[in-house]
Design a protein around this motif. Structure first.
Motif, PDB file in Angstrom:
ATOM      1  N   MET A 137       0.824  -1.205   0.000  1.00  0.00           N
ATOM      2  CA  MET A 137       0.000   0.000   0.000  1.00  0.00           C
ATOM      3  C   MET A 137       0.860   1.257   0.000  1.00  0.00           C
ATOM      4  N   LEU A 138       0.490   2.225  -0.839  1.00  0.00           N
ATOM      5  CA  LEU A 138       1.183   3.504  -0.870  1.00  0.00           C
ATOM      6  C   LEU A 138       0.799   4.315   0.362  1.00  0.00           C
ATOM      7  N   ARG A 139       1.784   4.922   0.994  1.00  0.00           N
ATOM      8  CA  ARG A 139       1.561   5.677   2.227  1.00  0.00           C
ATOM      9  C   ARG A 139       2.013   7.119   2.049  1.00  0.00           C
ATOM     10  N   ARG A 140       1.721   7.955   3.051  1.00  0.00           N
ATOM     11  CA  ARG A 140       2.144   9.351   3.006  1.00  0.00           C
ATOM     12  C   ARG A 140       3.515   9.569   3.630  1.00  0.00           C
ATOM     13  N   ASP A 141       4.017   8.605   4.388  1.00  0.00           N
ATOM     14  CA  ASP A 141       5.126   8.887   5.295  1.00  0.00           C
ATOM     15  C   ASP A 141       6.475   8.350   4.856  1.00  0.00           C
ATOM     16  N   HIS A 142       6.616   7.992   3.594  1.00  0.00           N
ATOM     17  CA  HIS A 142       7.895   7.448   3.143  1.00  0.00           C
ATOM     18  C   HIS A 142       8.644   8.367   2.182  1.00  0.00           C
ATOM     19  N   GLY A 143       8.165   9.597   2.014  1.00  0.00           N
ATOM     20  CA  GLY A 143       8.898  10.546   1.183  1.00  0.00           C
ATOM     21  C   GLY A 143      10.232  10.904   1.829  1.00  0.00           C
ATOM     22  N   GLN A 144      11.251  11.145   1.002  1.00  0.00           N
ATOM     23  CA  GLN A 144      12.584  11.442   1.514  1.00  0.00           C
ATOM     24  C   GLN A 144      13.172  12.647   0.798  1.00  0.00           C
ATOM     25  N   ALA A 145      14.018  13.365   1.495  1.00  0.00           N
ATOM     26  CA  ALA A 145      14.746  14.471   0.880  1.00  0.00           C
ATOM     27  C   ALA A 145      15.473  13.967  -0.364  1.00  0.00           C
ATOM     28  N   GLY A 146      15.363  14.713  -1.446  1.00  0.00           N
ATOM     29  CA  GLY A 146      15.931  14.305  -2.723  1.00  0.00           C
ATOM     30  C   GLY A 146      14.898  13.752  -3.683  1.00  0.00           C
ATOM     31  N   ASP A 147      13.732  13.341  -3.153  1.00  0.00           N
ATOM     32  CA  ASP A 147      12.659  12.867  -4.030  1.00  0.00           C
ATOM     33  C   ASP A 147      12.064  14.023  -4.813  1.00  0.00           C
ATOM     34  N   GLY A 148      11.454  13.694  -5.939  1.00  0.00           N
ATOM     35  CA  GLY A 148      10.681  14.663  -6.690  1.00  0.00           C
ATOM     36  C   GLY A 148       9.222  14.607  -6.262  1.00  0.00           C
ATOM     37  N   LEU A 149       8.501  15.707  -6.479  1.00  0.00           N
ATOM     38  CA  LEU A 149       7.071  15.786  -6.206  1.00  0.00           C
ATOM     39  C   LEU A 149       6.341  15.840  -7.539  1.00  0.00           C
ATOM     40  N   TYR A 150       5.347  14.978  -7.717  1.00  0.00           N
ATOM     41  CA  TYR A 150       4.630  14.850  -8.984  1.00  0.00           C
ATOM     42  C   TYR A 150       3.132  14.953  -8.758  1.00  0.00           C
ATOM     43  N   VAL A 151       2.423  15.308  -9.822  1.00  0.00           N
ATOM     44  CA  VAL A 151       0.964  15.305  -9.781  1.00  0.00           C
ATOM     45  C   VAL A 151       0.435  14.847 -11.134  1.00  0.00           C
ATOM     46  N   THR A 152      -0.691  14.134 -11.108  1.00  0.00           N
ATOM     47  CA  THR A 152      -1.323  13.700 -12.354  1.00  0.00           C
ATOM     48  C   THR A 152      -2.280  14.773 -12.855  1.00  0.00           C
ATOM     49  N   GLY A 153      -2.630  14.676 -14.147  1.00  0.00           N
ATOM     50  CA  GLY A 153      -3.692  15.505 -14.714  1.00  0.00           C
ATOM     51  C   GLY A 153      -3.434  16.990 -14.609  1.00  0.00           C
ATOM     52  N   SER A 154      -4.483  17.732 -14.279  1.00  0.00           N
ATOM     53  CA  SER A 154      -4.386  19.184 -14.134  1.00  0.00           C
ATOM     54  C   SER A 154      -4.997  19.604 -12.809  1.00  0.00           C
ATOM     55  N   ILE A 155      -4.548  20.743 -12.313  1.00  0.00           N
ATOM     56  CA  ILE A 155      -4.939  21.244 -10.998  1.00  0.00           C
ATOM     57  C   ILE A 155      -5.760  22.525 -11.156  1.00  0.00           C
ATOM     58  N   GLY A 156      -6.773  22.674 -10.317  1.00  0.00           N
ATOM     59  CA  GLY A 156      -7.503  23.938 -10.238  1.00  0.00           C
ATOM     60  C   GLY A 156      -8.825  23.996 -10.973  1.00  0.00           C
ATOM     61  N   ASP A 157      -9.127  22.999 -11.805  1.00  0.00           N
ATOM     62  CA  ASP A 157     -10.374  23.041 -12.572  1.00  0.00           C
ATOM     63  C   ASP A 157     -11.592  22.991 -11.643  1.00  0.00           C
ATOM     64  N   ALA A 158     -11.555  22.106 -10.653  1.00  0.00           N
ATOM     65  CA  ALA A 158     -12.686  21.994  -9.721  1.00  0.00           C
ATOM     66  C   ALA A 158     -12.825  23.262  -8.891  1.00  0.00           C
ATOM     67  N   ALA A 159     -11.701  23.877  -8.520  1.00  0.00           N
ATOM     68  CA  ALA A 159     -11.756  25.117  -7.752  1.00  0.00           C
ATOM     69  C   ALA A 159     -12.451  26.213  -8.539  1.00  0.00           C
ATOM     70  N   LEU A 160     -12.206  26.274  -9.844  1.00  0.00           N
ATOM     71  CA  LEU A 160     -12.883  27.275 -10.661  1.00  0.00           C
ATOM     72  C   LEU A 160     -14.347  26.902 -10.858  1.00  0.00           C
ATOM     73  N   GLY A 161     -14.652  25.601 -10.822  1.00  0.00           N
ATOM     74  CA  GLY A 161     -16.051  25.192 -10.805  1.00  0.00           C
ATOM     75  C   GLY A 161     -16.762  25.719  -9.574  1.00  0.00           C
ATOM     76  N   LEU A 162     -16.077  25.719  -8.431  1.00  0.00           N
ATOM     77  CA  LEU A 162     -16.649  26.289  -7.217  1.00  0.00           C
ATOM     78  C   LEU A 162     -16.774  27.804  -7.322  1.00  0.00           C
ATOM     79  N   GLU A 163     -15.822  28.444  -7.995  1.00  0.00           N
ATOM     80  CA  GLU A 163     -15.921  29.884  -8.206  1.00  0.00           C
ATOM     81  C   GLU A 163     -17.196  30.227  -8.977  1.00  0.00           C
ATOM     82  N   VAL A 164     -17.519  29.411  -9.975  1.00  0.00           N
ATOM     83  CA  VAL A 164     -18.750  29.617 -10.740  1.00  0.00           C
ATOM     84  C   VAL A 164     -19.966  29.363  -9.857  1.00  0.00           C
ATOM     85  N   LYS A 165     -19.926  28.278  -9.129  1.00  0.00           N
ATOM     86  CA  LYS A 165     -21.076  27.809  -8.361  1.00  0.00           C
ATOM     87  C   LYS A 165     -21.379  28.698  -7.160  1.00  0.00           C
TER      88      LYS A 165
END
Length: 333
Positions: free
Chosen positions: A149-177
């Motif tokens: 199982m993937l956990r939150r607590d095994h990141g180490q200095a020197g690792d890269g940080l990644y994200v899938t897809g795109s960020i912020g679309d849902a937040a702008l949906g809330l701005e509309v709503k």
């Protein structure tokens, strides 16, 4: 059901028992417990998320979309653990005005649609009457190879940080709503879809087993959720704001109003995967990205220290007026 009040057990038999038909261990929802099967050599992964009317959704969103988002945010948690979905339990506190055939049938149709999508079934839960607002709670079950199982607590200095897809679309949906912001009609339809029907990254999450050092999904905002990883792993995370992947619609919106960058980075409800990995895994991660047909972007680094810093392209800190959504302590912080 107009003009007729169903008791708890009649309601369960009519609306929810059909959702359990694909799960023998659910015992037809006629017992007060269920049997969750786990294949030999695998661990059971359990996650729970609640949604409350007026906080996570509005009744006018519609019963089917409420149901589908409820399932999807829980399945997204399983994706962030690298798990394969098995099933779920549902607890529902139902106000009187929604206890009718039209609303319940549409709600259960939404559940059935996404049960089919994710290959899961209902394993029970609880149904109670609410004096006012609708409250929904799902406990989802998944399985992973033992110890994987993937956990939150095994990141180490020197690792890269990644994200899938795109960020912020849902937040702008809330701005509309919520704030009645206006964008193009096509952009508003896109933001609305991203807000109400997030896509759990199941296949990619399972592919990250053995590659990612830490992982979670982005629910409370990119910056705040990076902070959760930083605290759990005992590291400092630096996010390059210019590297954060934005959809074309969000990029255009931010170009027209730079202040929108704050809700984009902190607004949440993207349900993309945020993960860390050592440099040696980068080539495999990008190969997995191509195989899954899902964009993956390196947006930062882990280093010794504590906290989260958001910087511009020249490395200068960007001050944010809020970090993300919190249920306690004043909401958005």
């Amino acid at each position: 059901m107009a003009g007729q009040r169903l008791g708890e057990f009649e309601l369960i038999a009519r609306y929810f028992a059909p959702l359990a038909a694909g799960a023998p261990g659910a015992l037809g929802l006629r017992d007060d417990a269920a049997v969750i099967p786990v294949p030999p050599g695998e661990d059971l992964v359990v996650t729970t998320d609640a949604m409350l009317e007026g906080v996570h959704f509005l009744i006018k969103d519609g019963p089917a979309r409420i149901a589908r988002k409820l399932l999807r945010v829980n399945v997204s948690d399983l994706a962030a653990k690298g798990a394969k979905p098995v099933g779920y339990q549902l607890a529902i506190a139902l106000p009187e005005h929604l206890a009718n055939d039209e609303w319940l049938s549409a709600f259960c149709d939404g559940l059935a649609q996404d049960q089919k999508t994710f290959g899961i079934a209902l394993y029970g839960g609880d149904t109670v009457r609410s004096p006012d607002r609708l409250m929904l709670n799902v406990t989802a079950f998944g399985s992973v190879p033992t110890g994987a199982m993937l956990r939150r607590d095994h990141g180490q200095a020197g690792d890269g940080l990644y994200v899938t897809g795109s960020i912020g679309d849902a937040a702008l949906g809330l701005e509309v709503k919520l704030n009645h912001r206006l964008f193009s009609s096509a952009a508003m339809m896109f933001f609305d879809s991203r807000l109400h029907l997030p896509t759990p990254r199941l296949a990619f999450g399972q592919g990250l087993r053995g590659l990612a050092s830490a992982a979670m999904d982005v629910s409370d905002g990119l910056v705040q959720d990076a902070g959760h990883v930083a605290v759990a792993s005992g590291v400092r995370i630096v996010i390059n704001a210019e590297a954060v992947p934005l959809s074309l619609a969000t990029r255009q919106a931010v170009a027209e109003d730079r202040d929108l960058l704050i809700p984009v980075l902190t607004g949440g409800e993207d349900y993309e995967l945020l993960f860390t990995a050592p440099p040696r895994a980068e080539a495999q991660i990008m190969a997995l990205s191509r195989q899954a047909g899902l964009a993956v972007t390196r947006i930062g680094n882990l280093e010794p220290g504590t906290g989260v810093a958001v910087v511009d392209s020249s490395g200068q800190p960007i001050r944010l007026s809020q970090g993300g959504f919190q249920h306690f302590g004043g909401g958005l912080q």
